[in-house]
Scaffold this active site. Sequence first.
Site, PDB file in Angstrom:
ATOM      1  N   ASP A  68      22.952 -10.944  17.586  1.00  0.00           N
ATOM      2  CA  ASP A  68      24.001 -11.286  17.191  1.00  0.00           C
ATOM      3  C   ASP A  68      24.833  -9.912  16.447  1.00  0.00           C
ATOM      4  O   ASP A  68      25.842 -10.050  16.451  1.00  0.00           O
ATOM      5  CB  ASP A  68      24.670 -12.411  16.604  1.00  0.00           C
ATOM      6  CG  ASP A  68      25.748 -12.962  17.410  1.00  0.00           C
ATOM      7  OD1 ASP A  68      25.703 -13.453  18.511  1.00  0.00           O
ATOM      8  OD2 ASP A  68      26.122 -14.288  16.834  1.00  0.00           O
ATOM      9  N   ASP A 212      23.007 -27.066  12.159  1.00  0.00           N
ATOM     10  CA  ASP A 212      22.088 -27.959  12.185  1.00  0.00           C
ATOM     11  C   ASP A 212      21.706 -29.285  11.797  1.00  0.00           C
ATOM     12  O   ASP A 212      21.409 -29.685  12.858  1.00  0.00           O
ATOM     13  CB  ASP A 212      20.400 -26.833  11.125  1.00  0.00           C
ATOM     14  CG  ASP A 212      21.518 -26.712   9.901  1.00  0.00           C
ATOM     15  OD1 ASP A 212      21.858 -26.828   9.555  1.00  0.00           O
ATOM     16  OD2 ASP A 212      20.455 -25.865   9.510  1.00  0.00           O
TER      17      ASP A 212
END
Length: 278
Positions: A68, A212
Amino acid sequence: ELMVNFFLLRDSSHTKIPSVDDTKVWPSVDIYIACYNEPEDLIYKTVNACTFLNYPDKNKVFIHICDDKRRDDLKELANKLKVNYITRPNNEHAKAGNLNNAFKKTSADLVVTLDADMIVHPNFLLKTVPFFLADEKMAFVQVPHHFYNPDTFQYNMFAEESIPNEQDFFHTSIQNGRSKYNAVIYAGSNTVLSRSALEATGGFETGTITEDIATGMKLQAKGYTSAFVNEVLAIGLAPFNIKDLFNQRIRWAVGAIQTLRKRSGYYSALNIKQKLIY
């Protein structure tokens, strides 16, 4: 919390890894190594370990560096280790966006999410994939986070050999107890997930800094199952100092509150035991 922990810890038995019939066809696996600004030598260790994973058909295992930060050195590293390099033009939705971008560009049956510092043991897939072969509704299998450096408390108390890492209680005992009630927390790394389950529920959850736990809760709320393998199959780095530790825990706390506030529908869909545990 004391009552909930007593409820979870009263049975210390571990989930058994399902046996696999020789006739079973093992699924294909995409391994996502999410990177941002970690040093190249750290990422090298993680990627290199993945190339040594044992699997019945290693041609079905695909390793992806999900960068990223759009770094040329990581692209060169991917070429050197003969793995795939994936990036995107922006950083929308942070890590969740990074994973969703990789998810759209790959197609394997299962997805492994790894942090950039997590070094997997060779038998990682052999101990986790059988759960998906035994249960069509299996959404994800979580493995403990374990660390090869002393945590802040061990280091400053000169007690690395006499006290456990302070995360061990959650990543082993608590998660093991949660697994008996389909309430395992997806911890972001050291996890194998079902592509079909993720596709059916919209991929990795965005809108919270702890994608998550939100993703795991969403999968469980939609009727999918989860499992926990109480065995060290990957090791990584614990926070080095108090500042890093506080930043990590503040992020976890804020993300958990965001999830309960913004994704209350998932929580409402859980059964009473799951709600109590969450």
